[in-house]
Write a protein that holds these residues in place. Structure first.
Motif, PDB file in Angstrom:
ATOM      1  N   ILE A  92      -0.138   3.147   0.375  1.00 48.61           N
ATOM      2  CA  ILE A  92       0.618   1.537   1.032  1.00 48.61           C
ATOM      3  C   ILE A  92      -0.525   0.688   0.916  1.00 48.61           C
ATOM      4  CG2 ILE A  92      -0.341   0.535   3.765  1.00 48.61           C
ATOM      5  CD1 ILE A  92       0.607   3.055   5.122  1.00 48.61           C
ATOM      6  N   LYS A  93      -1.779   1.339  -0.130  1.00 48.27           N
ATOM      7  CA  LYS A  93      -2.997   0.424   0.001  1.00 48.27           C
ATOM      8  C   LYS A  93      -1.777  -0.623  -1.767  1.00 48.27           C
ATOM      9  CE  LYS A  93      -7.491  -1.020  -2.454  1.00 48.27           C
ATOM     10  NZ  LYS A  93      -8.452   0.186  -2.599  1.00 48.27           N
ATOM     11  N   PHE A  94      -1.318   0.493  -2.334  1.00 46.81           N
ATOM     12  CA  PHE A  94      -0.243  -0.530  -3.034  1.00 46.81           C
ATOM     13  C   PHE A  94       0.066  -1.375  -2.769  1.00 46.81           C
ATOM     14  CE2 PHE A  94       3.260   0.003  -5.923  1.00 46.81           C
ATOM     15  CZ  PHE A  94       3.594  -0.676  -7.034  1.00 46.81           C
ATOM     16  N   LEU A  95       1.732  -1.208  -2.139  1.00 41.59           N
ATOM     17  CA  LEU A  95       2.166  -2.095  -1.529  1.00 41.59           C
ATOM     18  C   LEU A  95       1.766  -3.090  -1.195  1.00 41.59           C
ATOM     19  CD1 LEU A  95       4.842   0.857   0.177  1.00 41.59           C
ATOM     20  CD2 LEU A  95       4.935  -0.266  -1.909  1.00 41.59           C
TER      21      LEU A  95
ATOM     22  N   GLU B  26      -1.399  -4.662  -1.292  1.00 42.67           N
ATOM     23  CA  GLU B  26      -1.827  -5.796  -2.637  1.00 42.67           C
ATOM     24  C   GLU B  26      -0.751  -6.207  -3.384  1.00 42.67           C
ATOM     25  OE1 GLU B  26      -5.644  -2.546  -3.322  1.00 42.67           O
ATOM     26  OE2 GLU B  26      -4.172  -2.656  -4.912  1.00 42.67           O
ATOM     27  N   GLU B  27       0.156  -5.890  -3.812  1.00 43.13           N
ATOM     28  CA  GLU B  27       1.326  -6.120  -4.426  1.00 43.13           C
ATOM     29  C   GLU B  27       2.234  -7.314  -3.924  1.00 43.13           C
ATOM     30  OE1 GLU B  27       1.359  -6.902  -7.339  1.00 43.13           O
ATOM     31  OE2 GLU B  27       0.139  -5.137  -8.363  1.00 43.13           O
ATOM     32  N   PHE B  28       2.474  -7.010  -1.922  1.00 45.79           N
ATOM     33  CA  PHE B  28       3.640  -7.555  -1.416  1.00 45.79           C
ATOM     34  C   PHE B  28       2.934  -8.123   0.093  1.00 45.79           C
ATOM     35  CE2 PHE B  28       5.338  -4.173  -3.611  1.00 45.79           C
ATOM     36  CZ  PHE B  28       6.956  -5.384  -4.385  1.00 45.79           C
ATOM     37  N   GLY B  29       1.569  -7.909   0.268  1.00 53.95           N
ATOM     38  CA  GLY B  29       1.360  -8.523   1.277  1.00 53.95           C
ATOM     39  C   GLY B  29       1.708  -7.816   2.581  1.00 53.95           C
TER      40      GLY B  29
ATOM     41  N   PHE C 185       8.261   3.710  -7.855  1.00 50.79           N
ATOM     42  CA  PHE C 185       8.014   2.256  -7.649  1.00 50.79           C
ATOM     43  C   PHE C 185       7.067   2.171  -7.939  1.00 50.79           C
ATOM     44  CE2 PHE C 185       8.241  -2.059  -6.008  1.00 50.79           C
ATOM     45  CZ  PHE C 185       9.710  -1.853  -5.779  1.00 50.79           C
ATOM     46  N   TRP C 186       6.175   2.314  -8.246  1.00 54.13           N
ATOM     47  CA  TRP C 186       4.378   1.629  -9.396  1.00 54.13           C
ATOM     48  C   TRP C 186       4.751   1.969 -10.034  1.00 54.13           C
ATOM     49  CZ3 TRP C 186       1.545   5.165 -11.854  1.00 54.13           C
ATOM     50  CH2 TRP C 186       0.540   5.059 -12.951  1.00 54.13           C
ATOM     51  N   ARG C 187       5.394   3.329 -11.368  1.00 55.55           N
ATOM     52  CA  ARG C 187       6.146   2.808 -11.780  1.00 55.55           C
ATOM     53  C   ARG C 187       7.100   1.724 -12.440  1.00 55.55           C
ATOM     54  NH1 ARG C 187       6.441   8.396 -15.015  1.00 55.55           N
ATOM     55  NH2 ARG C 187       4.656  10.443 -13.650  1.00 55.55           N
TER      56      ARG C 187
ATOM     57  N   LEU D 224      14.547  -6.004   1.048  1.00 59.09           N
ATOM     58  CA  LEU D 224      14.042  -5.281   0.807  1.00 59.09           C
ATOM     59  C   LEU D 224      12.751  -4.580   1.128  1.00 59.09           C
ATOM     60  CD1 LEU D 224      13.741  -2.617  -1.556  1.00 59.09           C
ATOM     61  CD2 LEU D 224      11.891  -4.503  -3.156  1.00 59.09           C
ATOM     62  N   GLU D 225      12.975  -3.078   2.085  1.00 52.45           N
ATOM     63  CA  GLU D 225      11.836  -2.889   2.769  1.00 52.45           C
ATOM     64  C   GLU D 225      11.052  -2.140   2.646  1.00 52.45           C
ATOM     65  OE1 GLU D 225      11.074  -2.166   7.508  1.00 52.45           O
ATOM     66  OE2 GLU D 225      12.786  -2.869   7.073  1.00 52.45           O
ATOM     67  N   PHE D 226      10.364  -1.842   1.641  1.00 57.00           N
ATOM     68  CA  PHE D 226       8.972  -0.175   2.365  1.00 57.00           C
ATOM     69  C   PHE D 226       9.295   0.809   3.479  1.00 57.00           C
ATOM     70  CE2 PHE D 226       7.542  -2.488  -1.472  1.00 57.00           C
ATOM     71  CZ  PHE D 226       8.342  -2.648  -2.315  1.00 57.00           C
TER      72      PHE D 226
END
Length: 1003
Positions: free
Chosen positions: A146-149, A151-154, A94-96, A118-120
């Motif tokens: 988790i940090k990426f998610l 930071e991008e989606f709160g 997903f990061w890519r 949409l749920e991670f």
């Protein structure tokens, strides 16, 4: 201004359309079987294709899979209907995809996430394995995703649920890790077939896993999926499947009525295995939803027509997610059983025990462990640098290690070309780390640059040290205490050396020169003229480095004595060793030797043997072959290699060494150290070399055996869980069901990341490893560890290749290390400390011998060094990680290795940051991305929802902010939940058996 407007628009949408998480869940209806339809895809981060090939959809002749198209397609379908849901797991992919999207698409996706459509789930960089992955790497893998998610989606991007649907067995420590993240639940795909049958019949497919320390903080709801992660048979609506709902009665192949009956029958069958009026149907498979329209169009039809007969069949279908399903189960308030052990080993049928992958591809497993150890040191060095932001090169290293925790990477179950790609990624990550270390440890004003590293020290090869008469070695100590390391460097000649430490130039550093065995010198692919190893003792303060100037002399080295096994033409018994351990050698005849390890009154015999693998076409259970996943020996006994046919013994000033040669593909070096001021050197070092394994009769599965008649362990032994804690194993026994012993060897094999042990009322025997391996105790007083396997048949579980690793035109040769510890009763802690020392290896860098700069550094360095107070934390305290988190913020994880209930270890965090000022510390969840108190306060409480049929060993809930000092109250909590010091001392107390995570803010 543009971003301000977007933020407002997102907040507006959230208010209008609802919220994410549990607040967005559909409401189950009482009186009905509520069927949660969960659309999902399982996207392996490498397996049959590489990560890049999977993402782009390249080489579809191998497997039709393109992850970028899956995400593209799903987003478009979700936008068509607000009732639709989808979950996504693998953050690496997903990061890519996220990095390729424009601002409009990113806003659209954020809306979907904010609305809960949409749920991670899980959120790890990869869906990590649970058998062969070390706990530190698991934490990192999950944390960076988790940090990426987040930071991008709160908050809406932070997962609450674990989703381990494909790993081949499940560890207790992984469940504990998720609990310490503040997760509410975990769903599993694969558990033993007999365990699953029993759970279905007793409606115990869902439980409370009492996985770790801290009472409720270490407990986690755990559910076992009915169909692993596949849809019900006949209901896979994907381009990769053949199912479809034909609802036009004018069509010749109309099948709607039959499909509805099939569905109701399956739903009823599944509901009989669960305790509430909710069931979850996993609607997806490997790399499904490349054309999401097919799935959603057919699922919409299914829900539409089932709704028309709702009052008759009493089934209520709706789109859902695992978190919404968990919420419904919680609200049903049923009594759930509890679990205290793990889900190993996993068997999918009576003759398919997935225990071979515990050892498969041991060279890859060894490199992953070394890369992970280097990464932890690299993060420390980077955290202490002056830069305010994280070095981008560090993310290269983090991602490479995280990718390799995937359940087809560290397991050794990917195709060979994919494995080669994993090796390449690891090398690039390790290279990035060494560049960071180089930049941090070198003085920019100095002409003496130390910027080389030797990636092939594992085969005693280093062109830099071999080609110079003088050079500099830098040794970095990643532990929080002064430590002495035995540094081993390949050299060409056995001559005298002069070795100086920048911090102590008055005395030469002690060293020893030992011959490299010929079996090592002829390892295929080894390009080295080194015939000796220069070994010296490097004493290095905590979290610091030391420069050592090494100058080659001209006189022959005479400090080592080679011992002869003959005395006046007769064979004799000789021994080498120290006060704690003796290695005894006795000639059994002119060509064979017996080796025993003695400590006190306990004697241990050591040797090698192999299992002959079962071969077959896999057409039936009984014809299952041993393969990358499966360990299935042909018979119930291993074949002994026999006693060594050659022995060489050396006594030296630092250590004694024995070289044993068993045949032309197995040899061993055993070492005992004379001055073991590092606990690791209290144990006997066993360096093994295996390969190329002969492949007649289908290959071999090679084990090292340690046997003693002096320890009556009966049927019990102990293994670690992901390198942390111990689990009691009982041969031929399962805690939750009656074992049908169809495979008596492989059914008793377990994964180990760090150690395996046996004991009786007087003594313990522990074997610590340098990589993940499979192991067992097949009889009282015996431990066996599988170190290498080479097979000619596939086991038909998907990889499609035999585990026949080759390198340089022949079978793969692997070199590894065990450490054997004989000690008194219940020396769990001692073995744990040794295992941790094996993991936290020093970082070595090399450079030219700059004499002037070296002398200058002595004059400028010595006096401050005398005044400086070195960090000296006890051996029982592990600095699990220290890394930059954000500007002026460092994330610190500290672990007390003492058993739960043991000694509390106080730590002054100020000592970790000399010369810097801490303004506040905040306790965080284990992943480091969230305030711990905030997460724990909101976490689901299952205290009144479970029972244990036989016992209840709950530990009292741990105080969120730790224990107060006996002398003074050190902390008060401010309104932001941060800890601020009252007495001018940032001392924290780490309870025994706990990991504590702190976000440290520096001035």
């Amino acid at each position: 201004m543009k971003y301000w407007f977007l933020s407002l628009s997102i907040l507006f949408i959230k208010e209008v359309w609802g919220e994410c998480g549990y607040a967005s869940c559909p409401t189950p209806e009482p009186g009905y079987l509520n069927i949660h339809i969960v659309p999902h895809t399982h996207d392996d981060v490498g397996w049959l294709k590489t990560v890049d090939q999977y993402y782009y959809g390249y080489k579809n002749n191998i497997q039709r899979a393109g992850v970028q198209y899956i995400i593209d397609s799903v987003i478009q379908e979700l936008l068509k209907d607000p009732a639709r849901r989808f979950i996504y797991v693998e953050s690496a992919f997903f990061w890519r995809w996220w990095g390729e999207q424009d601002l409009t698409m990113k806003e659209t996706v954020r809306e979907l996430v904010n609305e809960g459509r949409l749920e991670f789930i899980s959120g790890g960089w990869s869906m990590n394995d649970e058998a062969a992955a070390h706990y530190s790497a698991i934490i990192d893998n999950m944390a960076i995703g988790i940090k990426f998610l987040q930071e991008e989606f709160g908050e809406c991007g932070r997962p609450k649920i674990g989703w381990q649907i494909d790993p081949f067995g499940h560890s207790r420590e992984y469940a504990n890790i998720l609990a310490k993240f503040g997760f509410d639940g975990l769903f599993l795909g694969r558990i033993d077939y007999a365990d699953k049958d029993k759970r279905k019949s007793t409606k115990s497919m869902e439980m409370i896993w009492k996985a770790g320390e801290g009472g409720a903080d270490g407990e986690l709801f755990t559910g076992v999926n009915h169909n692993n992660y596949s849809p019900p048979p006949g209901f896979c609506f994907d381009t990769l499947c053949t199912d479809v709902i034909m609802d036009n009665k004018l069509l010749e192949d109309y099948n709607l009525d039959a499909k509805l009956e099939e569905f109701k029958a399956f739903a009823t069958l599944q509901s009989n295995a669960y305790a509430t009026n909710n069931i979850m149907l996993t609607m997806g498979e490997d790399f499904n939803y490349q054309d999401a329209n097919m799935w959603y169009k057919n699922l919409d039809k299914l829900m539409k027509y089932m709704a028309e007969g709702k009052e008759e069949h009493k089934m209520n279908l709706f789109y859902s997610t695992p978190s919404c399903y968990l919420k419904a189960v919680k609200e049903a308030n049923v009594e759930l059983p509890s679990k205290t052990d793990d889900f190993f080993p996993y068997a999918s049928d009576p003759h398919a025990y997935w225990t071979g992958y515990f050892t498969s591809r041991p060279a890859l497993k060894g490199m992953i462990r070394k890369a992970n150890s280097l990464l932890q040191a690299c993060k420390q060095v980077e955290a202490k640098s002056a830069a305010t932001e994280e070095d981008p090169r560090l993310m290269v290293a983090k991602r490479s290690v995280a990718v390799n925790q995937h359940h087809d990477a560290v397991t050794g179950t990917a195709k060979q070309h994919v494995t080669d790609d994993y090796y390449l990624g690891l090398h690039r990550g390790m290279e990035a780390c060494h560049q960071i270390v180089t930049d941090a440890l070198n003085d920019p004003s100095s002409a003496c640059v130390v910027n080389e590293w030797c990636p092939l020290l594992n085969i005693s090869q280093c062109a830099f040290t071999e080609s110079r008469d003088a050079f500099t070695t830098v040794v970095y100590n990643p532990t929080p205490r002064t430590e002495s390391f035995y540094v081993r460097l390949p050299v060409v000649d056995s001559v005298e050396y002069t070795i100086k430490d920048t911090a102590d130039t008055e005395n030469n550093v002690a060293y020893q020169v030992n011959p490299i065995p010929e079996t090592v010198q002829i390892i295929p692919g080894r390009d080295s003229k080194a015939r000796f190893e220069l070994v010296f003792v490097a004493k290095v303060p905590a979290l610091e480095s030391r420069n050592f100037l090494i100058v080659k002399g001209t006189k022959a080295y005479t400090g080592i004595k080679k011992m002869d096994m003959k005395n006046s033409g007769k064979f004799r018994k000789v021994s080498i060793g120290n006060k704690m351990n003796q290695i005894e050698v006795e000639a059994s005849d002119a060509e064979h030797y017996k080796i025993k390890l003695r400590s006190g009154e306990v004697k241990v015999e050591m040797g090698f043997s192999w299992y002959t693998p079962a071969v077959g076409d896999n057409s039936e259970w009984e014809k299952r072959a041993s393969g990358a996943y499966i360990f299935r020996p042909n018979g119930t006994n291993s074949v002994p290699i026999g006693d060594p046919t050659g022995i060489q013994l050396y006594k030296g000033p630092l250590y004694d060494e024995l070289h044993a040669f068993y045949n032309d593909w197995i040899s061993q070096i055993m070492r005992t150290y004379h001055t073991p001021d590092n606990p690791m050197y209290n144990a006997v070092e066993m360096e093994w070399l295996v390969g190329p394994i002969p492949i007649e009769n289908g290959g071999k599965e090679v084990v090292m055996e340690y046997s003693t008649a002096d320890i009556n362990s009966e049927d019990t032994f102990y293994t670690d869980s992901n390198g942390r804690g111990l689990i009691k194993r009982v041969r031929n026994f399962r805690e939750t069901w009656d074992l049908d012993l169809t495979e008596p060897i492989s059914a008793n094999y377990y994964p180990l990341n760090s150690r395996i042990g046996i004991r009786d009322t007087s003594n313990d025997l522990w074997v610590m490893t340098d990589r993940s391996e499979g192991a067992s105790s097949m009889k009282s007083g015996q431990v066996e560890v599988m170190v290498h396997r080479r097979l000619l048949f596939d086991d038909a579980f998907g990889v499609g290749e035999a585990l026949n690793e080759e390198a340089f035109g022949t079978g793969l040769v692997v070199r590894g290390t065990h450490r054997v510890l004989l000690c008194g009763k219940n020396c769990d802690l001692e073995s744990s400390v040794v295992a941790e020392q094996m993991f936290a290896q020093p970082v070595l860098q090399f450079g030219e011998a700059c004499f002037k700069d070296f002398i200058d550094s002595i004059h400028n360095y010595r006096e401050p060094e005398k005044e400086k107070k070195s960090l000296e934390l006890p051996q029982t305290l592990k600095l699990l990680s220290m890394e930059k988190y954000a500007k002026s913020q460092i994330l610190v994880r500290l672990e007390n290795l003492n058993p739960v209930g043991g000694e509390v270890v106080p730590v002054n965090l100020d000592e970790l940051f000399p010369g810097q000022t801490i303004t506040s510390i905040t306790k965080r969840t284990l992943d480091g991305n969230k305030d711990r108190e905030e997460v724990y306060r909101a976490r689901m409480n299952w205290t009144n929802n479970y029972y244990h049929p036989t016992h209840d060993n709950r530990i009292p809930r741990y105080d969120v902010y730790g224990k107060k000092s006996e002398n003074s109250q050190l902390y008060i909590k401010n309104v932001n939940g941060k800890l601020i010091h009252r007495s001018g001392d940032f001392t924290v107390n780490i309870d025994a058996g706990f990991i504590e995570t702190y976000l440290v803010t520096l001035q």
